[in-house]
Design a protein around this motif. Structure first.
Motif, short mmCIF file in Angstrom:
data_model
loop_
_atom_site.label_atom_id
_atom_site.label_comp_id
_atom_site.label_asym_id
_atom_site.label_seq_id
_atom_site.Cartn_x
_atom_site.Cartn_y
_atom_site.Cartn_z
N PHE A 183 0.74 -1.19 -0.12
CA PHE A 183 0.17 -0.01 -0.12
C PHE A 183 0.84 1.18 0.05
O PHE A 183 0.44 2.28 -0.62
CB PHE A 183 -1.00 0.08 1.23
N LEU A 184 2.09 1.08 0.65
CA LEU A 184 2.88 2.47 0.44
C LEU A 184 3.64 2.65 -0.64
O LEU A 184 3.63 3.63 -1.18
CB LEU A 184 3.96 2.49 1.60
N CYS A 185 3.94 1.42 -1.35
CA CYS A 185 4.64 1.55 -2.47
C CYS A 185 3.65 2.18 -3.74
O CYS A 185 4.04 2.88 -4.45
CB CYS A 185 5.19 -0.02 -2.78
N TRP A 186 2.57 1.61 -3.56
CA TRP A 186 1.57 1.97 -4.64
C TRP A 186 0.57 2.79 -4.73
O TRP A 186 -0.59 2.80 -4.91
CB TRP A 186 1.22 0.44 -5.43
N ASN A 187 0.76 3.60 -3.52
CA ASN A 187 -0.08 4.69 -3.17
C ASN A 187 -0.33 5.55 -4.40
O ASN A 187 0.53 5.96 -4.99
CB ASN A 187 0.25 5.71 -1.83
N SER A 188 -1.78 5.89 -4.65
CA SER A 188 -1.98 6.55 -5.88
C SER A 188 -1.58 8.07 -5.91
O SER A 188 -1.46 8.60 -6.98
CB SER A 188 -3.64 6.71 -5.91
N LEU A 189 -1.15 8.54 -4.66
CA LEU A 189 -0.65 9.91 -4.80
C LEU A 189 1.09 9.82 -4.85
O LEU A 189 1.49 11.03 -5.06
CB LEU A 189 -0.67 10.69 -3.44
N ASN A 190 1.43 8.61 -5.03
CA ASN A 190 2.79 8.60 -5.33
C ASN A 190 3.46 8.92 -6.55
O ASN A 190 2.41 8.61 -7.70
CB ASN A 190 3.55 7.06 -5.01
N ILE A 191 4.32 9.55 -6.91
CA ILE A 191 4.87 9.84 -8.32
C ILE A 191 5.28 8.51 -8.81
O ILE A 191 6.22 7.85 -8.15
CB ILE A 191 5.77 10.99 -8.19
N PRO A 192 4.91 8.25 -10.04
CA PRO A 192 5.49 6.64 -10.31
C PRO A 192 6.86 6.61 -10.34
O PRO A 192 7.27 5.28 -10.20
CB PRO A 192 4.96 6.81 -12.00
N LYS A 193 7.82 7.34 -10.86
CA LYS A 193 9.11 6.86 -10.75
C LYS A 193 9.78 7.04 -9.31
O LYS A 193 10.54 6.18 -8.97
CB LYS A 193 9.87 8.18 -11.49
N THR A 194 8.90 7.63 -8.28
CA THR A 194 9.49 7.54 -6.83
C THR A 194 9.02 5.98 -6.55
O THR A 194 9.64 5.44 -5.43
CB THR A 194 8.86 8.36 -6.00
N TYR A 284 7.08 10.25 2.27
CA TYR A 284 8.35 9.41 2.49
C TYR A 284 8.90 8.87 1.34
O TYR A 284 10.12 8.74 1.30
CB TYR A 284 7.68 8.47 3.58
N VAL A 285 7.90 7.96 0.50
CA VAL A 285 8.46 7.71 -0.66
C VAL A 285 9.22 8.49 -1.57
O VAL A 285 10.26 8.10 -2.18
CB VAL A 285 7.33 7.01 -1.43
N SER A 286 8.73 9.83 -1.66
CA SER A 286 9.37 10.81 -2.71
C SER A 286 10.80 11.33 -2.01
O SER A 286 11.82 11.31 -2.53
CB SER A 286 8.46 12.10 -2.69
#
Length: 341
Positions: A183-194, A284-286
């Protein structure tokens, strides 16, 4: 497929951009033929190789070791993969619909012709194609023999639901354990490259200096950012003073107490606003992506950005992402929190 790749300007595409092209273009070119007959294994292996090479190099040919195995890439995202389809099983699952039609005697002129010419009253599960039958028919019969264990009294997987391609594909590949960080990795608010860099980090396949040392590509293994400890995944994204300072500044900016060292567990268990949790996870992912970028800049350009600048870049990127994606109105509390960032 090779002609498409040669026509694309892939020089400046990120891994996430190539992944989009693989899943939406390259992996679908053969789909029409895969619905008609069982494609020979040699061709399917070549299709796999072209998709794999383009993802990791941007070219149809690639002669280096892969960062992550193609089998892992072809598992669903919630099981630790990239959600790509494994073409051999996908081909069989596409043909599985013909086997289902024949087994259930679907009211279709082709099915009636098969029963009158080939089966002639023989139960489909006991049928063996004659040696002089067409190659295409023998392959369909072979696919049926593969799916036979999933049919019980004419029912698919002991249910009243009819056969569908996705369920057939999942039955062939045998689902695995779901990963806790999905869920953290593929969060819809994540920028795809991040998300892609974070996915590689979760598999511990980023080219940190400890891995480069094993490949014989470096001698000095000290972290290029802090120059104090050997560089590996654990140090760069947990123990480095630069990471700790960025984490502290990000928490202060978000005004949310987040145990960064245990972000994955927090993200799955935190009882706060869904929007706030998704924004914190995306930040966090960014931040992970930006730290990896800073590490590369330090190694290649001998330059390290200030933690304050990195955190501001993270906040700016995520706010722009929200503005582009979200078309609904936020609740008052969430809107005020976003405006205060």
């Amino acid at each position: 497929m090779v002609a498409r790749i040669r026509g694309w300007a892939t020089r400046h595409l990120s891994y996430a951009g190539r992944l989009t092209l693989v899943s939406s273009v390259l992996a679908t070119i053969h789909s029409y033929w895969a619905t008609i007959f069982l494609i020979p294994n040699g061709i399917l292996n070549r299709i796999n190789a072209i998709c794999r090479n383009f993802l990791w190099s941007g070219k149809a040919e690639y002669h280096k070791a892969l960062a992550i195995s193609w089998d892992t890439c072809c598992t669903p995202q919630d099981e630790g993969g990239l959600g790509l389809k494994e073409v051999k099983n996908w081909n069989k699952s596409l043909l599985g619909k013909y086997a289902w039609w024949i087994a259930t005697k679907k009211d279709h002129i082709w099915v009636k012709w098969v029963h009158s010419v080939y089966l002639k009253g023989t139960p489909w599960t006991d049928y063996t194609p004659p040696a002089d039958s067409s190659w295409s028919w023998r392959k369909i019969s072979h696919v049926m023999s593969i799916f036979t264990p999933a049919y019980t009294d004419g029912k698919w997987l002991n249910s009243h639901a009819p056969y569908n391609i996705c369920s057939g594909y999942n039955w062939l590949r045998q689902p695995q354990v779901k990963v806790p960080w999905r869920f953290l990795c593929w969060n819809s608010l994540n920028i795809p490259k991040t998300s892609f860099i974070f996915w590689a980090l979760m598999h511990k396949r980023l080219l940190t200096k400890d891995r480069l040392l094993r490949m014989g590509l470096v001698v000095d293994t000290h972290c290029d950012i802090c120059r104090s400890f050997p560089e590996d995944h654990q140090h760069l994204f947990s123990g480095c003073v630069y990471f700790k300072e960025c984490s502290r500044l990000l928490q202060h900016q978000l005004k949310v107490r987040v145990p960064v060292s245990d972000m994955i567990s927090w993200y799955s268990k935190a009882h706060i606003s869904k929007l706030i949790k998704r924004v914190v996870g995306a930040c966090y992912v960014s931040m992970i992506y930006q730290i990896w970028k800073v590490r590369n800049e330090a190694r290649l350009k001998m330059f390290v950005r200030q933690p304050e600048a990195l955190v501001q870049q993270v906040i700016c990127d995520i706010k722009n992402r929200i503005q582009r994606l979200n078309k609904t109105k936020f609740k008052g509390r969430d809107r005020n929190w976003l405006c205060a960032l």
